[in-house]
Design a protein around this motif. Structure first.
Motif, PDB file in Angstrom:
ATOM      1  N   VAL A  74       0.846  -1.201   0.000  1.00 14.81           N
ATOM      2  CA  VAL A  74       0.000   0.000   0.000  1.00 14.81           C
ATOM      3  C   VAL A  74       0.878   1.248   0.000  1.00 14.81           C
ATOM      4  CG1 VAL A  74      -1.901  -1.197   1.099  1.00 14.81           C
ATOM      5  CG2 VAL A  74      -0.210  -0.022   2.517  1.00 14.81           C
ATOM      6  N   THR A  75       0.358   2.312  -0.627  1.00 14.16           N
ATOM      7  CA  THR A  75       1.161   3.533  -0.783  1.00 14.16           C
ATOM      8  C   THR A  75       0.322   4.784  -0.526  1.00 14.16           C
ATOM      9  OG1 THR A  75       0.738   3.455  -3.176  1.00 14.16           O
ATOM     10  CG2 THR A  75       2.804   2.514  -2.391  1.00 14.16           C
ATOM     11  N   GLY A  76      -0.557   4.715   0.465  1.00 17.42           N
ATOM     12  CA  GLY A  76      -1.374   5.881   0.779  1.00 17.42           C
ATOM     13  C   GLY A  76      -0.645   6.875   1.668  1.00 17.42           C
ATOM     14  N   GLY A  77      -1.374   7.899   2.061  1.00 18.67           N
ATOM     15  CA  GLY A  77      -0.843   8.906   2.962  1.00 18.67           C
ATOM     16  C   GLY A  77      -0.074   9.989   2.258  1.00 18.67           C
TER      17      GLY A  77
ATOM     18  N   CYS B 111      -1.092  11.364  16.866  1.00 18.81           N
ATOM     19  CA  CYS B 111      -1.195  11.903  15.504  1.00 18.81           C
ATOM     20  C   CYS B 111      -0.119  11.283  14.613  1.00 18.81           C
ATOM     21  CB  CYS B 111      -1.087  13.426  15.525  1.00 18.81           C
ATOM     22  SG  CYS B 111      -1.456  14.187  13.937  1.00 18.81           S
ATOM     23  N   ARG B 112       1.088  11.182  15.139  1.00 11.92           N
ATOM     24  CA  ARG B 112       2.176  10.534  14.392  1.00 11.92           C
ATOM     25  C   ARG B 112       1.843   9.069  14.118  1.00 11.92           C
ATOM     26  NH1 ARG B 112       7.790  11.404  13.549  1.00 11.92           N
ATOM     27  NH2 ARG B 112       8.401   9.884  12.003  1.00 11.92           N
ATOM     28  N   PHE B 113       1.294   8.423  15.122  1.00 10.60           N
ATOM     29  CA  PHE B 113       0.913   7.018  14.967  1.00 10.60           C
ATOM     30  C   PHE B 113      -0.132   6.851  13.860  1.00 10.60           C
ATOM     31  CE2 PHE B 113      -2.254   3.755  15.844  1.00 10.60           C
ATOM     32  CZ  PHE B 113      -1.479   2.611  15.867  1.00 10.60           C
ATOM     33  N   LEU B 114      -1.129   7.709  13.841  1.00 13.14           N
ATOM     34  CA  LEU B 114      -2.173   7.596  12.813  1.00 13.14           C
ATOM     35  C   LEU B 114      -1.551   7.626  11.424  1.00 13.14           C
ATOM     36  CD1 LEU B 114      -5.092   9.954  13.985  1.00 13.14           C
ATOM     37  CD2 LEU B 114      -4.848   7.492  14.344  1.00 13.14           C
ATOM     38  N   MET B 115      -0.618   8.553  11.209  1.00 12.04           N
ATOM     39  CA  MET B 115      -0.010   8.666   9.881  1.00 12.04           C
ATOM     40  C   MET B 115       0.805   7.433   9.527  1.00 12.04           C
ATOM     41  SD  MET B 115      -0.734  10.891   7.804  1.00 12.04           S
ATOM     42  CE  MET B 115       0.544  10.352   6.673  1.00 12.04           C
ATOM     43  N   GLU B 116       1.678   7.028  10.450  1.00 13.56           N
ATOM     44  CA  GLU B 116       2.542   5.880  10.137  1.00 13.56           C
ATOM     45  C   GLU B 116       1.720   4.608   9.974  1.00 13.56           C
ATOM     46  OE1 GLU B 116       5.440   6.523   9.237  1.00 13.56           O
ATOM     47  OE2 GLU B 116       5.485   8.574   9.990  1.00 13.56           O
ATOM     48  N   ALA B 117       0.690   4.440  10.782  1.00 12.03           N
ATOM     49  CA  ALA B 117      -0.127   3.227  10.703  1.00 12.03           C
ATOM     50  C   ALA B 117      -0.929   3.197   9.410  1.00 12.03           C
ATOM     51  CB  ALA B 117      -1.054   3.139  11.917  1.00 12.03           C
ATOM     52  N   GLY B 144       8.989   6.565   7.525  1.00 11.16           N
ATOM     53  CA  GLY B 144       8.573   7.762   8.241  1.00 11.16           C
ATOM     54  C   GLY B 144       9.477   8.122   9.407  1.00 11.16           C
ATOM     55  N   HIS B 145      10.400   7.238   9.751  1.00  6.35           N
ATOM     56  CA  HIS B 145      11.251   7.516  10.912  1.00  6.35           C
ATOM     57  C   HIS B 145      12.723   7.573  10.497  1.00  6.35           C
ATOM     58  CE1 HIS B 145       8.075   7.048  13.921  1.00  6.35           C
ATOM     59  NE2 HIS B 145       7.609   6.108  13.129  1.00  6.35           N
TER      60      HIS B 145
END
Lengths: 77, 145
Positions: A74-77, B111-117, B144-145
């Motif tokens: 997957v490549t979302g975000g 908020c960071r978790f939501l994006m990475e997950a 992301g890290h």
């Protein structure tokens, strides 16, 4: 038994003849659904799978009426 | 908690204002948010447009699961995920995540978790159109890290 099969993104383009529903008598796992739906095309190593909208491994058992999907990373975000 | 998929451009500031206004008055001490926008370049190439495909039904479920996971890990009041699907142009927002909580640590971390997950689990796929008209699928997200 009948299994609904879906392909997404690059896999959908690579499997234009891929079946969207298979008669799955004798099919027991996600990997076997792929074989039946693609006429035994080789499944790329990075292919991800889901059963009934949940991420699952290739050896996950399947049942009548399940929806099985195959897609690339997957490549979302 | 809320998730939204938009087939047309959305305004992150407006979404964030609505999110904040919907919280019980006086309960929130911190709101953290992240906005991801489409770049006009990727892997050394100019990118003119992008199409975001998703798996209707599964994508929404994955996003709801991501928020539930955040709720289990942090003491948050509410969370929001807004994500584009369909045709996107450079500069347009792709994703908004927002978390409000009583104190800032939970808001920042969740908020960071939501994006990475969501980047690792939610069923979205990007297809780029390059300057010459060629199209290609994005094969993987950047770390992301």
């Amino acid at each position: 038994m009948t299994i609904k099969v879906r392909f997404f993104a690059s896999l959908r383009e690579q499997q234009p003849e891929g079946l969207d529903q298979i008669e799955a008598d004798g099919v027991q796992t996600v990997a076997q659904v792929w074989e039946r739906a693609t006429a035994s095309a080789l499944m790329p190593d990075n292919v991800l799978c889901s059963v009934n909208l949940e991420h699952r491994d290739r050896d996950e058992p399947v049942s009548d009426g399940d929806e099985v999907a195959f897609f690339p990373p997957v490549t979302g975000g | 908690m809320a998730i939204q998929l938009h087939e047309t451009p959305f305004d992150p500031a407006q979404q964030l204002a609505q999110f904040e206004a919907s919280q019980p008055a006086g309960s929130v001490g911190a709101t953290a948010s992240f906005v991801g926008t489409m770049r006009n370049h990727n892997e050394g190439d100019s990118v003119e447009a992008m199409t975001l495909e998703h798996y209707p039904g599964m994508t929404e479920k994955q996003l709801e699961d991501v928020i539930e996971d955040a709720r289990r890990q942090w003491d948050i009041i509410d969370a929001l995920i807004v994500h584009r699907v369909g045709d996107i142009l450079p500069g347009q927002p792709i994703v908004l995540t927002a978390v409000c909580s009583a104190h800032r640590a939970a808001a920042f971390d969740a908020c960071r978790f939501l994006m990475e997950a969501l980047k690792s689990r939610a069923t979205f796929w990007k297809k780029e159109t390059l300057a010459g008209g060629e199209t290609r699928w994005v094969e993987k997200n950047t770390p992301g890290h």
